[in-house]
Design an enzyme around this catalytic site. Structure first.
Site, PDB file in Angstrom:
ATOM      1  N   LYS A  96      82.245  46.684  80.396  1.00 40.34           N
ATOM      2  CA  LYS A  96      81.590  47.965  80.629  1.00 40.34           C
ATOM      3  C   LYS A  96      81.246  48.527  79.254  1.00 40.34           C
ATOM      4  CE  LYS A  96      82.156  52.665  82.288  1.00 40.34           C
ATOM      5  NZ  LYS A  96      83.093  53.704  82.770  1.00 40.34           N
ATOM      6  N   GLY A 157      83.725  63.045  83.845  1.00 39.98           N
ATOM      7  CA  GLY A 157      84.851  63.949  83.982  1.00 39.98           C
ATOM      8  C   GLY A 157      84.534  65.316  84.540  1.00 39.98           C
ATOM      9  N   ALA A 184      80.621  57.888  86.729  1.00 38.77           N
ATOM     10  CA  ALA A 184      80.876  59.165  86.057  1.00 38.77           C
ATOM     11  C   ALA A 184      80.319  60.352  86.838  1.00 38.77           C
ATOM     12  CB  ALA A 184      80.303  59.185  84.638  1.00 38.77           C
ATOM     13  N   GLY A 185      81.111  61.423  86.856  1.00 36.96           N
ATOM     14  CA  GLY A 185      80.683  62.666  87.465  1.00 36.96           C
ATOM     15  C   GLY A 185      80.935  62.789  88.954  1.00 36.96           C
ATOM     16  N   ASN A 206      87.340  57.411  88.322  1.00 39.30           N
ATOM     17  CA  ASN A 206      88.726  57.445  87.850  1.00 39.30           C
ATOM     18  C   ASN A 206      89.329  58.838  88.055  1.00 39.30           C
ATOM     19  OD1 ASN A 206      90.379  56.258  84.795  1.00 39.30           O
ATOM     20  ND2 ASN A 206      91.202  57.293  86.542  1.00 39.30           N
ATOM     21  N   SER A 207      88.763  59.830  87.362  1.00 41.05           N
ATOM     22  CA  SER A 207      89.349  61.177  87.359  1.00 41.05           C
ATOM     23  C   SER A 207      89.471  61.763  88.759  1.00 41.05           C
ATOM     24  CB  SER A 207      88.512  62.109  86.482  1.00 41.05           C
ATOM     25  OG  SER A 207      88.438  61.635  85.166  1.00 41.05           O
TER      26      SER A 207
END
Length: 267
Positions: A96, A157, A184-185, A206-207
């Site tokens: 990645k 994030g 992301a996001g 992830n987050s």
């Protein structure tokens, strides 16, 4: 079932391994997600490092595919060197690719990203470039040899979900042969379902799982959302209309009126 980077997988959800409250919760959440691909930062976790060996054994026991990333890299040279170390350590050509251009938004540097991608592809890597939703950047990456693109839904994030649906739809329409993974996001399962309904091939996050009050339940929710969105896209959603249209016919005699007439005849 889908094909990505020379592999056949069942789950279209890719999950990160950072930010969890504890290693045990991380393990439970990864299992609940049904994922078959986990992302690992070379700078945060490596086999043989303190605290990393047990994690690495757990990953191998599950037979998950590892997607190492170049998180934190800000130059082409740094990203390329990190990718080569990751390939040696994790024994995979997958990478990645992140080349960060701005510390506030963590937006990728498009020029460095394309240059690093071209170098790594020539070196035999399967590059998963982390990018914005910009179509021209996407085309440049494809021209460089990328078969997979990972456009963000929103800055990493933030959890804001897809902020530019038109741009994401354009990527899908203009690059039908390219594997698209929203990265992301993503903050809610509904966000994941939304991008899958656009025809994306997968979601990486992830987050949204790790920082939830109950990461294990949230992981399961995302697994269901990704599957639901993919099924909806395959089923072919109804076209949107500018005007309302009743879902039931309005011609003829209502069935309850006919029923009342029959009751009157029998009275």
């Amino acid at each position: 079932m889908w094909h990505i980077g020379g592999q056949t997988l069942n789950s279209q959800l890719l999950v990160g391994t950072a930010l969890y409250p504890s290693p045990d919760i991380m393990r439970q959440a990864l299992e609940a997600s049904g994922t078959e691909v986990v992302t690992v930062s070379l700078r945060r976790q490596a086999p043989g490092a303190q605290g990393g060996e047990a994690f690495w054994h757990f990953i191998k026991e599950k037979n998950w595919r590892v997607l190492p990333n170049t998180a934190g890299c800000r130059t082409v040279k740094e990203a390329v060197n990190t990718a080569h170390m990751a390939r040696e350590i994790f024994n995979t050509p997958w990478i990645k690719l992140e080349v960060i251009g701005d510390d506030f938004t963590l937006q990728p540097d498009p020029f460095g990203l394309v240059e690093a991608a071209r170098i790594l592809i020539e070196d035999g890597f399967e590059v998963f470039p982390y990018m914005t939703e910009d179509f021209i950047v996407a085309q440049k990456l494809v021209d460089a040899g990328c078969r997979i693109l990972m456009p963000w839904a929103a800055p990493i994030g933030t959890g804001k979900g897809p902020m530019n649906l038109y741009a994401l739809q354009l990527l899908r329409a203009r690059l039908p042969q390219v594997t698209l993974i929203a990265d992301a996001g993503i903050g809610l399962p509904s966000h994941a379902a939304q991008v899958m309904e656009l025809g994306f091939d997968g979601v990486l996050l992830n987050s949204a799982i790790a920082l939830a009050h109950d990461p294990v339940s949230m992981a399961r929710a995302f697994a269901l959302a990704v599957e639901s969105g993919a099924l909806a896209y395959q089923a072919g959603p109804m076209p949107q209309r500018e005007m309302a249209m009743p879902s039931t016919p309005v011609l003829g005699t209502p069935f309850w009126h006919q029923h009342q007439q029959k009751e009157g005849q029998h009275a």
